[in-house]
Design an enzyme around this catalytic site. Structure first.
Site, PDB file in Angstrom:
ATOM      1  N   HIS A   1       0.847  -1.199   0.000  1.00  0.00           N
ATOM      2  CA  HIS A   1       0.000   0.000   0.000  1.00  0.00           C
ATOM      3  C   HIS A   1       0.883   1.251   0.000  1.00  0.00           C
ATOM      4  O   HIS A   1       1.947   1.272   0.633  1.00  0.00           O
ATOM      5  CB  HIS A   1      -0.894   0.004   1.244  1.00  0.00           C
TER       6      HIS A   1
ATOM      7  N   SER B   1      -7.890 -15.094   1.636  1.00  0.00           N
ATOM      8  CA  SER B   1      -8.304 -13.789   1.130  1.00  0.00           C
ATOM      9  C   SER B   1      -9.791 -13.742   0.756  1.00  0.00           C
ATOM     10  O   SER B   1     -10.388 -14.751   0.402  1.00  0.00           O
ATOM     11  CB  SER B   1      -7.464 -13.464  -0.106  1.00  0.00           C
TER      12      SER B   1
HETATM   13  C1  PLP Z   1      -2.653  -3.199   2.756  1.00  0.00           C
HETATM   14  C2  PLP Z   1      -3.208  -1.851   3.123  1.00  0.00           C
HETATM   15  N1  PLP Z   1      -2.544  -1.080   3.976  1.00  0.00           N
HETATM   16  C3  PLP Z   1      -2.985   0.123   4.335  1.00  0.00           C
HETATM   17  C4  PLP Z   1      -4.167   0.619   3.842  1.00  0.00           C
HETATM   18  C5  PLP Z   1      -4.621   1.973   4.257  1.00  0.00           C
HETATM   19  O1  PLP Z   1      -5.720   1.870   5.089  1.00  0.00           O
HETATM   20  P1  PLP Z   1      -6.670   3.114   5.326  1.00  0.00           P
HETATM   21  O2  PLP Z   1      -7.491   3.264   4.085  1.00  0.00           O
HETATM   22  O3  PLP Z   1      -7.462   2.711   6.519  1.00  0.00           O
HETATM   23  O4  PLP Z   1      -5.811   4.291   5.558  1.00  0.00           O
HETATM   24  C6  PLP Z   1      -4.905  -0.143   2.939  1.00  0.00           C
HETATM   25  C7  PLP Z   1      -6.157   0.353   2.390  1.00  0.00           C
HETATM   26  O5  PLP Z   1      -6.819  -0.236   1.616  1.00  0.00           O
HETATM   27  C8  PLP Z   1      -4.408  -1.410   2.573  1.00  0.00           C
HETATM   28  O6  PLP Z   1      -5.059  -2.186   1.712  1.00  0.00           O
END
Ligand code: PLP
Length: 530
Positions: free
Chosen positions: A223, A426
């Protein structure tokens, strides 16, 4: 107790028109039907919840076996709500919602605008497939608290002078996650964040404070918040290639770590990637570190578990991601699997790490340990409420629904001749991108280049999936199928054999029939000697 029974009776009665209830909830709803809410009544006997078989496979709507928690009171998982007419959408156009300046006048009243907005959100919630948000919840019992300005200013464990807080609820949420992820007693620290991103930003900040000269390693499919942290904190960061299914390429990681053995390793392990829902193998990464001679004081591991850190502990035989292993932090989003109406999250770390950023602030009479100053006390309350109401069985039911229904969607798309894949552990079904932007917008699909995905959450039902798959079929009849945009595009990698699946690997053989065609020796020569 009686008032909460009355409350639950009302919720059940209002929800049952739009819900298919489990037999147990149906029995309870029947028993409470037509009761005057204000009159005292003898509570019906509560269904014997612990006896319930934990097999939710044929339950169309998930939720919790607890009779006190009724989800989907407003219909996110029920019928598909109608599209709004153009004339209604006009009421939400920028000109209609503009704030009159000085003596300007607006033709529309706020009530009319808000009623239309309510209708739009109902519609959009009922056709939402693309993002990992659990839209099935009922928090009406908390609505009265919206009138308070609840702010958990400062550290969750250190009281500040601002008394309108929900710190006691926040701490109990943190304690719950500490138990769930097996953090050592009295040696953990965490807080309720504004989202998963803030949890990642905080965790990577602590990692940098523990290892100022460390290098951050994370997979290319990570992400964006992780690499954003590296940018914000000016860290040296390596983006490691991925395997077709989306996990980090372990050999590439090993090579990169071997090259930089003189620097501490900060590794972000994806507990579910955003697009493909791939879970990096934490144990394999720990073995790589060990084999290269990284001692515990020379590595730091953050687990980004935005969606899956809330799911894995509830999946039978899932690999364990916990603080019993040499990891340093886990972050999760609260509005994803748990279903909170406002973005929020939780981050948990070892106590010794947070001491590195702690500063006493006189003005707060607390310590500054978090990224934000003012913090949303409502979010902590909503998280606490969701966890209390659902309980372990309720969360497990939600998770089971998501995993099973995702397999249903993958199979339905595959049967209809489309490319669709689902990683182990998943609920994210990755599919070829439909060649119809209207369909993508209607179902709010998240797309990347030539692929799209559906994240199956508790509000995604088999009925909705049938409607969606039908629309996908029609789209293909009309516009054809998406071709991979290049040899290395996400769609090209989606058809890779490593995903398995009916259309990419040879059919299952019959061992006896195969062996009967010749001697065992011949069989072995032909089948295994290649
Ligand atoms: C693997 C991963 N990490 C972090 C995030 C970020 O999360 P947030 O949208 O709650 O900031 C996401 C969001 O989809 C994600 O898929």
């Amino acid at each position: 107790m009686l008032s909460s029974l009355r409350f639950s009776a009302t919720r059940l009665a209002t929800a049952r028109s739009s819900l298919r209830l489990t037999p147990q909830l149906r029995a309870f709803a029947d028993a409470t039907d037509n009761k005057d809410d204000d009159a005292a009544f003898t509570p019906p006997s509560i269904p014997d919840i612990p006896e319930l078989p934990l097999d939710f496979s044929d339950v169309k709507l998930s939720g919790t076996p607890s009779p006190w928690a009724v989800f989907d009171a407003w219909g996110a998982g029920g019928d598909l709500h109608e599209r709004l007419e153009d004339s209604e959408m006009e009421k939400l156009a920028p000109a209609s919602v503009a704030i009159p300046f000085d003596d300007e006048k607006s033709d529309l009243g706020e009530t009319e605008i808000l009623e239309t907005y309510d209708k739009l959100l109902k519609r959009r919630s009922s056709v939402h497939f693309g993002y990992p948000y659990n839209l099935m919840y009922n928090h009406e019992e908390l609505y009265p608290f919206m009138k308070y300005s609840i702010n958990n200013l400062g550290d969750p464990f250190v009281t500040s002078n601002y008394g309108v807080h929900s710190r006691q609820f926040e701490v109990s949420v943190i304690d719950f996650f500490a138990k769930l992820w097996k953090a050592p007693k009295d040696d953990y620290w965490g807080y309720v964040t504004t989202c998963g991103t803030e949890g990642n930003l905080h965790a990577i900040l602590l990692a940098r404070e523990c290892h100022p000269d460390g290098i951050l390693y994370s997979s290319r499919e990570t992400h964006y918040s992780i690499f954003k942290a590296a940018r914000y904190y000016r860290m040296d960061a390596k983006s490691i290639p991925t395997l077709p299914m989306g996990e980090i390429d372990y050999d590439a990681l090993e090579r990169e770590l071997a090259k930089n053995k003189d620097k501490p390793a900060i590794i972000n392990v994806n507990i579910g990637t955003t697009v493909k829902g791939a879970v990096d193998n934490l144990d394999r990464i720990l073995r790589i570190l060990k084999s290269l001679g990284f001692t515990r004081d020379r590595f730091h591991i953050h687990c980004d578990g935005a969606l899956f850190a809330m799911m894995m502990p509830f999946i039978d035989y899932a690999p364990e991601v916990s603080f019993e292993k040499p990891i340093d932090s886990i972050a999760v989003s609260g509005h994803k699997m748990l279903g909170c109406p406002m973005p929020c999250g939780i981050t948990l770390t070892r106590k010794e790490h947070v001491a590195k950023v702690e500063m006493k602030i006189d003005y707060l009479n607390s310590v500054d340990t978090t990224i934000m100053g003012s913090r949303n006390g409502q979010a902590a309350l909503y998280l606490w409420y969701s966890l209390r109401k659902k309980g372990f069985e309720g969360i497990k039911a939600d998770v089971t629904h998501c995993i099973e229904t995702a397999a249903y969607l993958r199979d339905a798309l595959t049967e209809a001749g489309m490319t669709a894949r689902l990683n182990d552990l998943s609920c994210t079904v990755v599919l070829e991108r439909p060649k119809d932007e209207e369909l993508i917008t209607r179902w709010q699909l998240a797309c990347e280049d030539d692929i799209a995905h559906v994240v199956v959450m508790p509000n995604v039902t088999r009925e909705k999936i049938d409607v969606f798959v039908n629309e996908m079929k029609k789209c293909i009849d009309k516009n054809g199928r998406m071709e991979p945009s290049s040899d290395t595009s996400p769609l090209a990698r989606l058809v890779s054999r490593s995903w398995g699946g009916a259309d990419v690997v040879a059919p299952v053989g019959d061992l006896r029939a195969d062996m009967s065609t010749g001697s065992v020796e011949e069989y072995e020569n032909t089948k295994f000697a290649k």
